[in-house]
Design an enzyme around this catalytic site. Structure first.
Site, short mmCIF file in Angstrom:
data_model
loop_
_atom_site.label_atom_id
_atom_site.label_comp_id
_atom_site.label_asym_id
_atom_site.label_seq_id
_atom_site.Cartn_x
_atom_site.Cartn_y
_atom_site.Cartn_z
CD GLU A 2 -111.78 37.35 -58.08
OE1 GLU A 2 -111.12 36.54 -57.42
OE2 GLU A 2 -113.00 37.49 -57.97
CG HIS A 36 -113.01 42.48 -48.28
ND1 HIS A 36 -113.07 43.79 -48.68
CD2 HIS A 36 -113.09 41.74 -49.40
CE1 HIS A 36 -113.20 43.82 -50.01
NE2 HIS A 36 -113.21 42.60 -50.46
NE ARG A 81 -109.32 40.38 -50.40
CZ ARG A 81 -110.25 39.48 -50.71
NH1 ARG A 81 -110.46 38.44 -49.92
NH2 ARG A 81 -110.99 39.60 -51.80
CG HIS A 103 -113.85 38.37 -46.61
ND1 HIS A 103 -115.18 38.61 -46.89
CD2 HIS A 103 -113.30 37.96 -47.79
CE1 HIS A 103 -115.41 38.34 -48.17
NE2 HIS A 103 -114.29 37.94 -48.73
NE ARG A 158 -110.27 33.90 -49.46
CZ ARG A 158 -111.37 34.39 -50.04
NH1 ARG A 158 -112.16 33.62 -50.74
NH2 ARG A 158 -111.70 35.65 -49.90
C1 LIG Z 1 -119.40 38.33 -48.86
C2 LIG Z 1 -118.52 37.17 -49.25
C3 LIG Z 1 -118.04 37.07 -50.55
C4 LIG Z 1 -117.23 35.98 -50.92
N1 LIG Z 1 -116.82 35.85 -52.23
C5 LIG Z 1 -116.11 34.74 -52.60
C6 LIG Z 1 -115.77 34.51 -53.97
O1 LIG Z 1 -116.14 35.28 -54.84
N2 LIG Z 1 -115.06 33.38 -54.27
C7 LIG Z 1 -114.65 32.48 -53.34
O2 LIG Z 1 -113.99 31.48 -53.67
N3 LIG Z 1 -114.99 32.68 -52.03
C8 LIG Z 1 -115.72 33.76 -51.65
N4 LIG Z 1 -116.06 33.93 -50.34
C9 LIG Z 1 -115.74 32.84 -49.38
C10 LIG Z 1 -116.67 31.66 -49.64
O3 LIG Z 1 -117.96 32.14 -49.92
C11 LIG Z 1 -116.75 30.70 -48.45
O4 LIG Z 1 -115.46 30.37 -48.00
C12 LIG Z 1 -117.48 29.41 -48.83
O5 LIG Z 1 -118.73 29.72 -49.41
C13 LIG Z 1 -117.66 28.53 -47.62
O6 LIG Z 1 -118.52 27.46 -47.96
P1 LIG Z 1 -118.91 26.42 -46.83
O7 LIG Z 1 -119.84 25.43 -47.46
O8 LIG Z 1 -117.69 25.92 -46.18
O9 LIG Z 1 -119.66 27.30 -45.72
P2 LIG Z 1 -120.99 28.16 -45.80
O10 LIG Z 1 -121.40 28.45 -47.17
O11 LIG Z 1 -120.80 29.33 -44.88
O12 LIG Z 1 -122.08 27.18 -45.17
C14 LIG Z 1 -122.02 26.80 -43.81
C15 LIG Z 1 -123.30 26.08 -43.45
O13 LIG Z 1 -123.21 25.53 -42.15
C16 LIG Z 1 -124.34 25.88 -41.36
N5 LIG Z 1 -123.91 25.85 -39.97
C17 LIG Z 1 -122.95 26.59 -39.37
N6 LIG Z 1 -122.76 26.18 -38.09
C18 LIG Z 1 -123.64 25.15 -37.90
C19 LIG Z 1 -123.92 24.30 -36.80
N7 LIG Z 1 -123.24 24.39 -35.63
N8 LIG Z 1 -124.91 23.37 -36.93
C20 LIG Z 1 -125.59 23.24 -38.10
N9 LIG Z 1 -125.34 24.01 -39.19
C21 LIG Z 1 -124.36 24.94 -39.08
C22 LIG Z 1 -124.76 27.23 -41.92
O14 LIG Z 1 -126.10 27.53 -41.59
C23 LIG Z 1 -124.55 26.96 -43.43
O15 LIG Z 1 -125.62 26.22 -43.93
C24 LIG Z 1 -116.87 35.00 -49.96
C25 LIG Z 1 -117.35 35.12 -48.64
C26 LIG Z 1 -118.17 36.18 -48.29
C27 LIG Z 1 -118.68 36.26 -46.88
#
Ligand SMILES: Cc1cc2nc3c(=O)[nH]c(=O)nc-3n(C[C@H](O)[C@H](O)[C@H](O)COP(=O)(O)OP(=O)(O)OC[C@H]3O[C@@H](n4cnc5c(N)ncnc54)[C@H](O)[C@@H]3O)c2cc1C
Length: 532
Positions: free
Chosen positions: A121, A240, A286, A345, A380
């Site tokens: 990447e 992004h 980016r 993003h 990032r």
């Molecule tokens: C389109 C896209 C592509 C990406 N591609 C990559 C990649 O290839 N590689 C990489 O490393 N990163 C990538 N990222 C970034 C990465 O996906 C995220 O940073 C990571 O998944 C975050 O994980 P998390 O568990 O912190 O949050 P999330 O996966 O967003 O989960 C958050 C959770 O909290 C819940 N929630 C939110 N607020 C509340 C609340 N107040 N009360 C109760 N529940 C709540 C939501 O419903 C969800 O269940 C990408 C992001 C996007 C949007």
């Protein structure tokens, strides 16, 4: 007087995890068999950025690669603000966490010899991205972990509830307040817990143009800040450059791999505008490409990703997800340039945590995108966010497992739970539009000042709790962007267009400090909130 308008659940033994994305699910599994209550605003599998991740997870596991090389790339991307010890620690733990994910059933792609396959990447000096079925990493990871969580009896999942406030006694968190996502008038629930882990994801949906799900609107960041937690680097938001503008919210992504395959960025006149902006043209970093795209749109020339020559009729076969997104919006990317815009993003900032995921408040941990560990600095490196989520989720579980919490936690139930009023029409849309136009890819003092005044007024006046929390998160981003008098990484100010070496330090702030900035900017007259 004790408040009667909410139910209290006392889970004196159970750790509460808020969020059902990668960080929350992984932490719950690592804590098993210790009892855990997991709360998710949306049904598991939905409303999480994790499910949409396309690239994969960065891990220096291939022959010839090293944790040191991975850390060096992370440090280079972060524009002077990466904590080097943290970045190296993260890179070193990557292999172990990938093996955990394999044990939980994630079907990472393998090569012909059965070794984990790794891809390249941008800005990584080696092939080190583990992936699943090409661009399906996020969906496969979340599906496997949800299955493992559902099969773990010690994990109790509450779906469809939003955490809207934390309770504290002094600097110790004692519980939290929840409300059904779909019924803002319902009685809130209060949960007492000996330890709370926030894993609520990012803030992208605070912006009108974003790749993030609707749940990523900064509520976790806001409730921690309102409870007094220290917040780090909130001004650093990664945009992004190529979100597909086909009228969908959130906007689908046109992966960077398209530019890797030779797709070009053009304006409405057919000019390749990136050539004049950077020697690498479309393959520039980016944040630079995002600013180039933004500038063309702002100048009224429009911005398009043109893959007609580079891919043409092979588009559907090589990029089926992007192809489907375009076709659903009436664009045939084999023959037509794709309309694009930069989209919020990823949030490099978040709740400040130490190397164990501990926040500045006792009994409160944070992991995943809602936290700020010092790994990402001002920008990032691609595929480091899923890695950070698993590494810190495991560290948090280990830190909590090794502790016993003296006495039952008791939230102060004498608190008055305010009535939750309906979201004023257009209030959320207006806030998001202001984030994109005033706190977006390109910033300046005047627009940031207007945004700060507006968010501070909403925060002060609104009776809708979700809107108030959104305004709190927005205020933190805008106030820190206002206070950083330089351009660095993803933070770009037209009035301070250069990097200032004297400012090469992370922001550590609080909601009180952000409100002070707002007060100093509104000495004459505060405007009426834009939601009035
Ligand atoms: C389109 C896209 C592509 C990406 N591609 C990559 C990649 O290839 N590689 C990489 O490393 N990163 C990538 N990222 C970034 C990465 O996906 C995220 O940073 C990571 O998944 C975050 O994980 P998390 O568990 O912190 O949050 P999330 O996966 O967003 O989960 C958050 C959770 O909290 C819940 N929630 C939110 N607020 C509340 C609340 N107040 N009360 C109760 N529940 C709540 C939501 O419903 C969800 O269940 C990408 C992001 C996007 C949007």
């Amino acid at each position: 007087m004790p408040n009667q308008n909410h139910d209290v659940i006392r889970n004196v033994d159970e750790i509460v995890i808020v969020g059902g994305g990668l960080a929350g699910l992984f932490c719950a599994l690592k804590l098993a068999p210790r009892p855990v209550t997991m709360i998710s605003a949306a049904p598991l599998g939905q409303g999480a950025s994790t499910a949409w991740a396309q690239g994969g997870i960065a891990a220096a596991i291939a022959e010839g690669d090293s944790a040191e090389a991975h850390a060096a790339d992370t440090i280079a991307a972060g524009a002077g603000l990466v904590d080097e010890t943290i970045a190296l620690g993260l890179a070193r733990e990557a292999g172990a966490r990938i093996h955990d994910l394999l044990r939980y059933g994630v079907p990472f792609d393998r090569d012909l010899e059965g070794r984990l396959a790794v891809s390249q990447e941008a800005a990584h000096s080696a092939r080190r991205i583990v992936h699943v079925r090409g661009d399906m990493a996020g969906g496969a990871i979340i599906a496997a972990l949800i299955e493992a969580v559902r099969a773990t009896p010690s994990i109790h999942v509450i779906e469809g509830y939003v955490a809207e406030a934390l309770f504290t006694e002094g600097d110790m968190v004692t519980g939290l307040q929840l409300r059904p996502t779909a019924d803002i008038a319902a009685k809130p629930l209060t949960i007492a817990a000996p330890a709370i882990v926030l894993a609520t994801g990012g803030i992208g949906h605070l912006y009108a143009v974003t790749t993030n799900p609707a749940e990523a609107r900064g509520l976790g960041l806001a409730i921690a800040a309102r409870a007094g937690a220290v917040i780090a680097d909130p001004e650093f938001v990664q945009f992004h450059p190529t979100a597909i503008m086909v009228g969908r919210d959130p906007a689908p992504l046109a992966t960077e791999a398209l530019r890797g395959e030779g797709a070009t960025l053009i304006n409405r006149r057919g000019e390749r505008f990136m050539l004049a902006r950077h020697p690498l043209g479309e393959l520039a970093p980016r944040d630079i490409v995002a600013r180039g795209v933004f500038a063309e749109i702002a100048a009224g020339r429009g911005a398009f990703l043109d893959a007609t020559a580079a891919l043409g009729q092979h588009f559907a076969e090589n990029f089926p997800t992007v192809h489907a997104s375009c076709i659903s919006g009436g664009i045939d990317p084999a023959t037509q340039p794709i309309p694009i815009a930069p989209a919020a993003h990823y949030h490099m900032g978040g709740i400040a945590v130490d190397a164990r995921g501990r926040t500045s408040l006792k009994r409160l941990w944070a992991g995943g995108e809602v936290s700020s560990t010092g790994t990402h600095g001002a920008n990032r490196l691609a595929s480091n966010s899923l890695l950070e989520a698993v590494v810190y989720a495991a560290r948090i579980a280990e830190d909590i497992s090794g502790r016993s919490f003296a006495g039952p936690a008791r939230p102060s139930i004498a608190v008055t739970v305010p009535r939750n009023y309906a979201m004023p029409p257009l209030a959320e849309a207006n806030l998001r539009t202001m984030m994109t136009s005033h706190v977006g890819v390109i910033r300046d003092r005047d627009r940031l000042t207007k945004a700060i005044r507006s968010f501070a007024a909403i925060e002060r006046d609104t009776g809708n709790i979700a809107l108030r929390n959104m305004a709190t998160a927005a205020l933190l981003v805008a106030a820190s962007a206002w206070a950083r008098h330089e351009s660095r990484g993803a933070h770009h100010r037209t009035d301070y267009p250069s990097e200032n070496p004297d400012l090469a330090r992370r922001t550590m702030t609080t909601l009180a400090a952000a409100r002070e900035i707002a007060a100093s900017l509104s000495e004459r007259a505060l405007p009426q909130p834009m939601i009035a």
